[in-house]
Design a protein around this motif. Sequence first.
Motif, PDB file in Angstrom:
ATOM      1  N   ALA A 206     -19.401 -20.648   7.826  1.00  0.00           N
ATOM      2  CA  ALA A 206     -18.033 -21.107   7.565  1.00  0.00           C
ATOM      3  C   ALA A 206     -17.997 -22.154   6.457  1.00  0.00           C
ATOM      4  N   PHE A 207     -19.007 -22.998   6.400  1.00  0.00           N
ATOM      5  CA  PHE A 207     -19.090 -24.025   5.359  1.00  0.00           C
ATOM      6  C   PHE A 207     -19.146 -23.396   3.977  1.00  0.00           C
ATOM      7  N   LEU A 208     -19.995 -22.384   3.814  1.00  0.00           N
ATOM      8  CA  LEU A 208     -20.080 -21.705   2.515  1.00  0.00           C
ATOM      9  C   LEU A 208     -18.804 -20.927   2.211  1.00  0.00           C
ATOM     10  N   SER A 209     -18.163 -20.374   3.225  1.00  0.00           N
ATOM     11  CA  SER A 209     -16.880 -19.705   3.011  1.00  0.00           C
ATOM     12  C   SER A 209     -15.857 -20.673   2.432  1.00  0.00           C
ATOM     13  N   TRP A 210     -15.853 -21.898   2.956  1.00  0.00           N
ATOM     14  CA  TRP A 210     -14.935 -22.926   2.448  1.00  0.00           C
ATOM     15  C   TRP A 210     -15.322 -23.327   1.021  1.00  0.00           C
ATOM     16  N   LEU A 211     -16.591 -23.585   0.783  1.00  0.00           N
ATOM     17  CA  LEU A 211     -17.012 -23.958  -0.569  1.00  0.00           C
ATOM     18  C   LEU A 211     -16.662 -22.871  -1.583  1.00  0.00           C
ATOM     19  N   ASN A 212     -16.738 -21.607  -1.167  1.00  0.00           N
ATOM     20  CA  ASN A 212     -16.498 -20.489  -2.071  1.00  0.00           C
ATOM     21  C   ASN A 212     -15.039 -20.073  -2.157  1.00  0.00           C
ATOM     22  N   GLY A 213     -14.151 -20.839  -1.515  1.00  0.00           N
ATOM     23  CA  GLY A 213     -12.725 -20.614  -1.685  1.00  0.00           C
ATOM     24  C   GLY A 213     -12.114 -19.549  -0.804  1.00  0.00           C
ATOM     25  N   HIS A 214     -12.829 -19.111   0.235  1.00  0.00           N
ATOM     26  CA  HIS A 214     -12.293 -18.075   1.112  1.00  0.00           C
ATOM     27  C   HIS A 214     -11.421 -18.637   2.230  1.00  0.00           C
ATOM     28  N   GLN A 215     -11.414 -19.957   2.396  1.00  0.00           N
ATOM     29  CA  GLN A 215     -10.548 -20.596   3.384  1.00  0.00           C
ATOM     30  C   GLN A 215     -10.200 -21.985   2.888  1.00  0.00           C
ATOM     31  N   ALA A 216      -9.046 -22.460   3.338  1.00  0.00           N
ATOM     32  CA  ALA A 216      -8.498 -23.704   2.789  1.00  0.00           C
ATOM     33  C   ALA A 216      -9.180 -24.948   3.330  1.00  0.00           C
ATOM     34  N   ALA A 217      -9.762 -24.853   4.523  1.00  0.00           N
ATOM     35  CA  ALA A 217     -10.351 -26.040   5.145  1.00  0.00           C
ATOM     36  C   ALA A 217     -11.639 -25.669   5.857  1.00  0.00           C
ATOM     37  N   PHE A 218     -12.512 -26.648   6.003  1.00  0.00           N
ATOM     38  CA  PHE A 218     -13.743 -26.457   6.755  1.00  0.00           C
ATOM     39  C   PHE A 218     -13.443 -26.747   8.214  1.00  0.00           C
ATOM     40  N   GLN A 219     -12.832 -25.758   8.861  1.00  0.00           N
ATOM     41  CA  GLN A 219     -12.481 -25.835  10.273  1.00  0.00           C
ATOM     42  C   GLN A 219     -13.045 -24.614  10.975  1.00  0.00           C
ATOM     43  N   MET A 220     -13.401 -24.786  12.265  1.00  0.00           N
ATOM     44  CA  MET A 220     -13.917 -23.670  13.046  1.00  0.00           C
ATOM     45  C   MET A 220     -13.326 -23.695  14.450  1.00  0.00           C
ATOM     46  N   VAL A 221     -13.245 -22.523  15.049  1.00  0.00           N
ATOM     47  CA  VAL A 221     -12.817 -22.415  16.437  1.00  0.00           C
ATOM     48  C   VAL A 221     -13.747 -23.254  17.308  1.00  0.00           C
ATOM     49  N   GLY A 222     -13.169 -23.947  18.277  1.00  0.00           N
ATOM     50  CA  GLY A 222     -13.976 -24.707  19.230  1.00  0.00           C
ATOM     51  C   GLY A 222     -14.620 -25.954  18.671  1.00  0.00           C
ATOM     52  N   GLY A 223     -14.195 -26.399  17.498  1.00  0.00           N
ATOM     53  CA  GLY A 223     -14.757 -27.606  16.906  1.00  0.00           C
ATOM     54  C   GLY A 223     -16.173 -27.453  16.393  1.00  0.00           C
ATOM     55  N   LEU A 224     -16.604 -26.203  16.155  1.00  0.00           N
ATOM     56  CA  LEU A 224     -17.989 -25.958  15.789  1.00  0.00           C
ATOM     57  C   LEU A 224     -18.330 -26.432  14.378  1.00  0.00           C
ATOM     58  N   HIS A 225     -17.308 -26.807  13.594  1.00  0.00           N
ATOM     59  CA  HIS A 225     -17.580 -27.351  12.264  1.00  0.00           C
ATOM     60  C   HIS A 225     -18.341 -28.673  12.340  1.00  0.00           C
ATOM     61  N   SER A 226     -18.371 -29.290  13.521  1.00  0.00           N
ATOM     62  CA  SER A 226     -19.106 -30.558  13.673  1.00  0.00           C
ATOM     63  C   SER A 226     -20.527 -30.354  14.172  1.00  0.00           C
ATOM     64  N   ALA A 227     -20.987 -29.091  14.228  1.00  0.00           N
ATOM     65  CA  ALA A 227     -22.284 -28.801  14.857  1.00  0.00           C
ATOM     66  C   ALA A 227     -23.482 -29.074  13.955  1.00  0.00           C
ATOM     67  N   ARG A 228     -23.268 -29.333  12.679  1.00  0.00           N
ATOM     68  CA  ARG A 228     -24.377 -29.616  11.770  1.00  0.00           C
ATOM     69  C   ARG A 228     -24.150 -30.962  11.088  1.00  0.00           C
ATOM     70  N   SER A 229     -25.246 -31.628  10.758  1.00  0.00           N
ATOM     71  CA  SER A 229     -25.176 -32.937  10.121  1.00  0.00           C
ATOM     72  C   SER A 229     -24.853 -32.820   8.641  1.00  0.00           C
ATOM     73  N   LEU A 230     -24.429 -33.922   8.054  1.00  0.00           N
ATOM     74  CA  LEU A 230     -24.129 -33.950   6.622  1.00  0.00           C
ATOM     75  C   LEU A 230     -25.377 -33.663   5.774  1.00  0.00           C
ATOM     76  N   PRO A 231     -26.543 -34.240   6.085  1.00  0.00           N
ATOM     77  CA  PRO A 231     -27.744 -33.869   5.313  1.00  0.00           C
ATOM     78  C   PRO A 231     -28.108 -32.386   5.453  1.00  0.00           C
ATOM     79  N   HIS A 232     -27.888 -31.801   6.629  1.00  0.00           N
ATOM     80  CA  HIS A 232     -28.141 -30.361   6.788  1.00  0.00           C
ATOM     81  C   HIS A 232     -27.237 -29.569   5.854  1.00  0.00           C
ATOM     82  N   LEU A 233     -25.955 -29.916   5.814  1.00  0.00           N
ATOM     83  CA  LEU A 233     -25.014 -29.227   4.929  1.00  0.00           C
ATOM     84  C   LEU A 233     -25.365 -29.471   3.463  1.00  0.00           C
TER      85      LEU A 233
END
Length: 400
Positions: free
Chosen positions: A339-366
């Motif tokens: 989902a993060f790469l989808s957002w970076l590549n312009g396929h979605q307006a925000a880095f959001q995920m169902v169930g709050g899963l956008h918070s599942a990885r750290s900033l250094p991991h991303l």
Amino acid sequence: MTELTLLGADGVVTSVALQDAPGFTRPDAPLSSRVAYAAAHVVPVVSADNTPGQPAQIDWDATLGFRRSVYGWGLGVADAMDTAQRNMGLDAAATRELIARSAEVAREEGGSVVVGVNTDHIDDEHIPLDRVIDAFKSQLAYTEDQGAGPVLMASRHLARAASSADDYRRVYREVLAAASGPVVLHWLGTAFDPALAGYFGSSDWRVASDVLIEIIGENADKVAGVKMSLLDAASEVSVRERLPEGVRMFTGDDFNYVGLIGGADVPQAAQPERDPASARRHSDALLGAFAALTPVASAAIQALDAGDADRYLAILGPTEELSRQIFAAPTFYYKTGVAFLSWLNGHQAAFQMVGGLHSARSLPHLSRIVELANASHALEQPELAADRWHAMLRLNGVGA
């Protein structure tokens, strides 16, 4: 030259040069040398309550738009599978609607779609085998009614209820008998879902694979292929070489797909030893990784179609390190990277995920994902990706 800011796990900020757009071109004819599906994710409504345990509210324009993009690159779509957060936020109602809508888009685009069939609409954790069979049949019938190809996913209910390999044989025999046409079987490893330990009756893949091969042999007319997601290339090649004629191996190995897909056509690719006499020269693909790097995957398969093994390896080889980062342990959080790469590549307006899963990885991991995506030409619009990433860093107090 634009600089791309990176954040290390030690808090140190560095930078690298932002690579130019890759310049890959969409195919002007169907891909022919490999059958390839991208296991697609879902995009939630930004204003929805995207927190753990809440019903999924899907942004259908963005979610289906992503699938149209995949078809435009010549790949098929594998939908309503673990990449779409099955058993990790995508509830039964959203799953049914996703299957129906995705099948409709496939018809409109002339694309190929397969979708996950499971037992996860049953809320009870523990159910007897008869209910497992009925649950599988219910989702199977719905999927076939929508015109999508079924993928029989590994079932947590079956893993809990089965006491022997014979229980797996019975369940698959009865479910496959109810299928109107061939289906794909899915063997999902514990790295993706620890609840599936001992699937097919054993924790030893060699013993379990014997059961899988027996199930396929008894129902060969109802099995189109097998998707293996054990993250073990040797086990995949072993099973691949034992499959009956006409049954495909779809690699789900997001760590080793370059050699598995290349197979004997790309002898210089790193891959496990295979029997030179085997007619099984390669695996096809059904990968969550291909949702993260669809244009790159398409360009690589186009190279194979043209008989250019060196170009295939040059294009796809560098992406494997990126995929290993996305799928790093705990592997079941790989959806966050997709989902993060989808957002970076312009396929979605925000880095959001169902169930709050956008918070599942750290900033250094991303940050490492950004670095590797830049190096492997997986950033479709590099300037947009850099702007979005730098804004995320600033939001988190990192100067950029």
